[in-house]
Design an enzyme around this catalytic site. Structure first.
Site, PDB file in Angstrom:
ATOM      1  N   ARG A  32      48.138   9.370 -49.375  1.00 27.90           N
ATOM      2  CA  ARG A  32      47.905   8.698 -48.082  1.00 27.90           C
ATOM      3  C   ARG A  32      47.996   9.695 -46.926  1.00 27.90           C
ATOM      4  NH1 ARG A  32      51.077   3.408 -46.428  1.00 27.90           N
ATOM      5  NH2 ARG A  32      52.892   4.611 -47.059  1.00 27.90           N
ATOM      6  N   ARG A  81      53.147  10.525 -44.098  1.00 25.68           N
ATOM      7  CA  ARG A  81      54.337   9.808 -43.646  1.00 25.68           C
ATOM      8  C   ARG A  81      55.589  10.394 -44.288  1.00 25.68           C
ATOM      9  NH1 ARG A  81      53.431   3.354 -43.958  1.00 25.68           N
ATOM     10  NH2 ARG A  81      55.407   3.431 -45.064  1.00 25.68           N
ATOM     11  N   ARG A 117      61.840   3.374 -52.639  1.00 25.88           N
ATOM     12  CA  ARG A 117      61.179   2.220 -52.010  1.00 25.88           C
ATOM     13  C   ARG A 117      60.777   1.197 -53.074  1.00 25.88           C
ATOM     14  NH1 ARG A 117      56.658   5.141 -48.808  1.00 25.88           N
ATOM     15  NH2 ARG A 117      55.838   3.055 -48.456  1.00 25.88           N
ATOM     16  N   LYS A 154      48.527  -3.407 -48.138  1.00 24.80           N
ATOM     17  CA  LYS A 154      48.746  -4.438 -47.115  1.00 24.80           C
ATOM     18  C   LYS A 154      48.184  -3.998 -45.753  1.00 24.80           C
ATOM     19  CE  LYS A 154      53.260  -4.266 -47.781  1.00 24.80           C
ATOM     20  NZ  LYS A 154      53.321  -3.221 -48.828  1.00 24.80           N
ATOM     21  N   ARG A 186      60.858  -9.466 -45.931  1.00 23.08           N
ATOM     22  CA  ARG A 186      61.072  -8.589 -47.078  1.00 23.08           C
ATOM     23  C   ARG A 186      62.337  -8.958 -47.833  1.00 23.08           C
ATOM     24  NH1 ARG A 186      58.089  -3.897 -45.246  1.00 23.08           N
ATOM     25  NH2 ARG A 186      58.034  -2.297 -46.849  1.00 23.08           N
TER      26      ARG A 186
HETATM   27  P1  AP5 Z   1      48.404   0.936 -47.416  1.00 23.26           P
HETATM   28  O1  AP5 Z   1      47.413  -0.049 -46.928  1.00 23.26           O
HETATM   29  O2  AP5 Z   1      49.036   1.853 -46.419  1.00 23.26           O
HETATM   30  O3  AP5 Z   1      49.507   0.206 -48.300  1.00 23.26           O
HETATM   31  P2  AP5 Z   1      50.723  -0.681 -47.858  1.00 23.26           P
HETATM   32  O4  AP5 Z   1      50.859  -1.781 -48.838  1.00 23.26           O
HETATM   33  O5  AP5 Z   1      50.584  -1.069 -46.410  1.00 23.26           O
HETATM   34  O6  AP5 Z   1      51.880   0.385 -48.091  1.00 23.26           O
HETATM   35  P3  AP5 Z   1      53.075   0.821 -47.172  1.00 23.26           P
HETATM   36  O7  AP5 Z   1      53.628   2.058 -47.836  1.00 23.26           O
HETATM   37  O8  AP5 Z   1      52.698   0.946 -45.749  1.00 23.26           O
HETATM   38  O9  AP5 Z   1      54.011  -0.385 -47.368  1.00 23.26           O
HETATM   39  P4  AP5 Z   1      55.491  -0.411 -47.220  1.00 23.26           P
HETATM   40  O10 AP5 Z   1      55.684  -1.858 -47.302  1.00 23.26           O
HETATM   41  O11 AP5 Z   1      56.267   0.427 -48.167  1.00 23.26           O
HETATM   42  O12 AP5 Z   1      55.727   0.335 -45.806  1.00 23.26           O
HETATM   43  P5  AP5 Z   1      56.044  -0.233 -44.361  1.00 23.26           P
HETATM   44  O13 AP5 Z   1      55.390   0.650 -43.375  1.00 23.26           O
HETATM   45  O14 AP5 Z   1      55.826  -1.695 -44.287  1.00 23.26           O
HETATM   46  O15 AP5 Z   1      47.694   1.819 -48.541  1.00 23.26           O
HETATM   47  C1  AP5 Z   1      48.343   2.915 -49.168  1.00 23.26           C
HETATM   48  C2  AP5 Z   1      47.322   4.002 -49.485  1.00 23.26           C
HETATM   49  O16 AP5 Z   1      46.378   3.525 -50.453  1.00 23.26           O
HETATM   50  C3  AP5 Z   1      46.478   4.452 -48.288  1.00 23.26           C
HETATM   51  O17 AP5 Z   1      46.227   5.820 -48.427  1.00 23.26           O
HETATM   52  C4  AP5 Z   1      45.167   3.662 -48.423  1.00 23.26           C
HETATM   53  O18 AP5 Z   1      44.081   4.378 -47.870  1.00 23.26           O
HETATM   54  C5  AP5 Z   1      45.041   3.514 -49.937  1.00 23.26           C
HETATM   55  N1  AP5 Z   1      44.499   2.206 -50.337  1.00 23.26           N
HETATM   56  C6  AP5 Z   1      44.834   1.005 -49.813  1.00 23.26           C
HETATM   57  N2  AP5 Z   1      44.193   0.007 -50.471  1.00 23.26           N
HETATM   58  C7  AP5 Z   1      43.466   0.613 -51.455  1.00 23.26           C
HETATM   59  C8  AP5 Z   1      42.608   0.114 -52.475  1.00 23.26           C
HETATM   60  N3  AP5 Z   1      42.399  -1.204 -52.639  1.00 23.26           N
HETATM   61  N4  AP5 Z   1      42.021   1.003 -53.304  1.00 23.26           N
HETATM   62  C9  AP5 Z   1      42.259   2.330 -53.165  1.00 23.26           C
HETATM   63  N5  AP5 Z   1      43.059   2.877 -52.214  1.00 23.26           N
HETATM   64  C10 AP5 Z   1      43.664   2.014 -51.361  1.00 23.26           C
HETATM   65  O19 AP5 Z   1      57.648  -0.020 -44.311  1.00 23.26           O
HETATM   66  C11 AP5 Z   1      58.208   1.274 -44.238  1.00 23.26           C
HETATM   67  C12 AP5 Z   1      59.720   1.175 -44.133  1.00 23.26           C
HETATM   68  O20 AP5 Z   1      60.087   0.428 -42.948  1.00 23.26           O
HETATM   69  C13 AP5 Z   1      60.438   0.425 -45.277  1.00 23.26           C
HETATM   70  O21 AP5 Z   1      60.678   1.262 -46.383  1.00 23.26           O
HETATM   71  C14 AP5 Z   1      61.731  -0.023 -44.571  1.00 23.26           C
HETATM   72  O22 AP5 Z   1      62.639   1.037 -44.443  1.00 23.26           O
HETATM   73  C15 AP5 Z   1      61.241  -0.385 -43.168  1.00 23.26           C
HETATM   74  N6  AP5 Z   1      60.832  -1.795 -43.052  1.00 23.26           N
HETATM   75  C16 AP5 Z   1      59.584  -2.282 -42.807  1.00 23.26           C
HETATM   76  N7  AP5 Z   1      59.596  -3.617 -42.772  1.00 23.26           N
HETATM   77  C17 AP5 Z   1      60.872  -4.001 -43.019  1.00 23.26           C
HETATM   78  C18 AP5 Z   1      61.505  -5.259 -43.155  1.00 23.26           C
HETATM   79  N8  AP5 Z   1      60.816  -6.421 -43.029  1.00 23.26           N
HETATM   80  N9  AP5 Z   1      62.831  -5.284 -43.417  1.00 23.26           N
HETATM   81  C19 AP5 Z   1      63.542  -4.137 -43.540  1.00 23.26           C
HETATM   82  N10 AP5 Z   1      63.000  -2.907 -43.438  1.00 23.26           N
HETATM   83  C20 AP5 Z   1      61.674  -2.842 -43.185  1.00 23.26           C
END
Ligand code: AP5
Length: 231
Positions: free
Chosen positions: A133, A166, A177, A19, A94
């Site tokens: 990552r 991270r 997660r 994402k 979410r």
């Molecule tokens: P990346 O693009 O970082 O993936 P992502 O889907 O953004 O993964 P996240 O881990 O950031 O998502 P998340 O939803 O768990 O975390 P968030 O920060 O929102 O890609 C991942 C890796 O793969 C990278 O190394 C990239 O280079 C590689 N890659 C990407 N695309 C690729 C492809 N097509 N091919 C190959 N490699 C690829 O949330 C973190 C925490 O915050 C949550 O656990 C929660 O505690 C809190 N939080 C956030 N939002 C909320 C909410 N709305 N409500 C409650 N708690 C929340």
């Protein structure tokens, strides 16, 4: 440029679906405003306030931060002038409660959601991505040790500072997660499907292939009308 200058998109998918990476491509190509709740919450943690410490406890264990805290953060960000032309919401909503809050927020501003881009990704692929990552602590840009490596090992291409892992990418937190995603977020796929807003993409494709798929979709829907990567 976008249809009537405004577009509101939600990016949905499990941890590691790509994402944040795809949002980065879209910001570069279309100048959309990227609102990532994960990034905003990490910023709040950095400030070290009592609220930041509370948020950190949830994030480090892979649990969701309570709806009220997250929705307040999104409302504040969406009320800034630069959000008036539309946004990409990454990681929000979410939960079903957050989806209801987003509907209210958009309705109150006479706005509407144009599409929900769902990156369907297997857990196996996503776990491999998260374990490799690397993130720039200054600009937040994402890399992957093998899939999307920086030009110089361990160093951000943009900021030239050392990349870090991270805290919530540790294997035990990653597992939680995923289980939280299954229990709390997966329902939103059906919610947006019923509303006719869901568009599914294979998150297992490369980032470049996925961006091409998204670009074709946005054009076919009339949401984008310029060439990508134009200055
Ligand atoms: P990346 O693009 O970082 O993936 P992502 O889907 O953004 O993964 P996240 O881990 O950031 O998502 P998340 O939803 O768990 O975390 P968030 O920060 O929102 O890609 C991942 C890796 O793969 C990278 O190394 C990239 O280079 C590689 N890659 C990407 N695309 C690729 C492809 N097509 N091919 C190959 N490699 C690829 O949330 C973190 C925490 O915050 C949550 O656990 C929660 O505690 C809190 N939080 C956030 N939002 C909320 C909410 N709305 N409500 C409650 N708690 C929340």
């Amino acid at each position: 440029m976008t249809k009537e200058g405004q577009i509101n998109l939600v990016l949905l998918g499990p941890p590691g679906a790509g994402k944040g990476t795809l949002a980065g491509f879209m910001v570069k190509a279309y100048r959309f405003l990227h609102i990532s709740t994960g990034d905003m919450l990490r910023e709040a943690v950095k400030k070290g306030s009592e609220l930041g410490k509370e948020i950190q406890r949830y994030m480090n264990s892979g649990e969701l931060v309570p709806d009220k805290i997250v929705t307040r953060t999104v409302i504040d960000r969406m009320s800034k002038p630069d959000a008036a032309y539309g946004v990409i919401l990454d990681g929000y909503p979410r939960t079903r409660t957050q989806a209801g809050s987003l509907d209210e927020l958009l309705n109150s501003g006479n706005r509407s959601l144009d599409a929900v881009l769902y990156f369907k990704t297997s857990e196996e692929v996503a776990v491999k991505r998260l374990s490799g990552r690397l993130v720039c602590p200054r600009c937040g840009r994402n890399y992957h040790v093998t899939n999307i490596p920086p030009k110089k090992e361990g160093i951000c291409d943009t900021c030239a500072v050392g990349l870090i892992q991270r805290a919530d990418d540790r294997p035990e937190t990653v597992r939680n997660r995923f289980s939280v995603y299954e229990q709390r977020t997966k329902d939103l796929i059906a919610y947006y499907e019923e509303k006719g807003l869901l568009r599914e993409f294979s998150g297992d494709r490369t980032a470049e292939q996925l961006f091409e798929d998204i670009d074709s979709f946005l054009r076919s829907e009339g949401l984008i009308d310029d060439d990508p990567y134009e200055g």
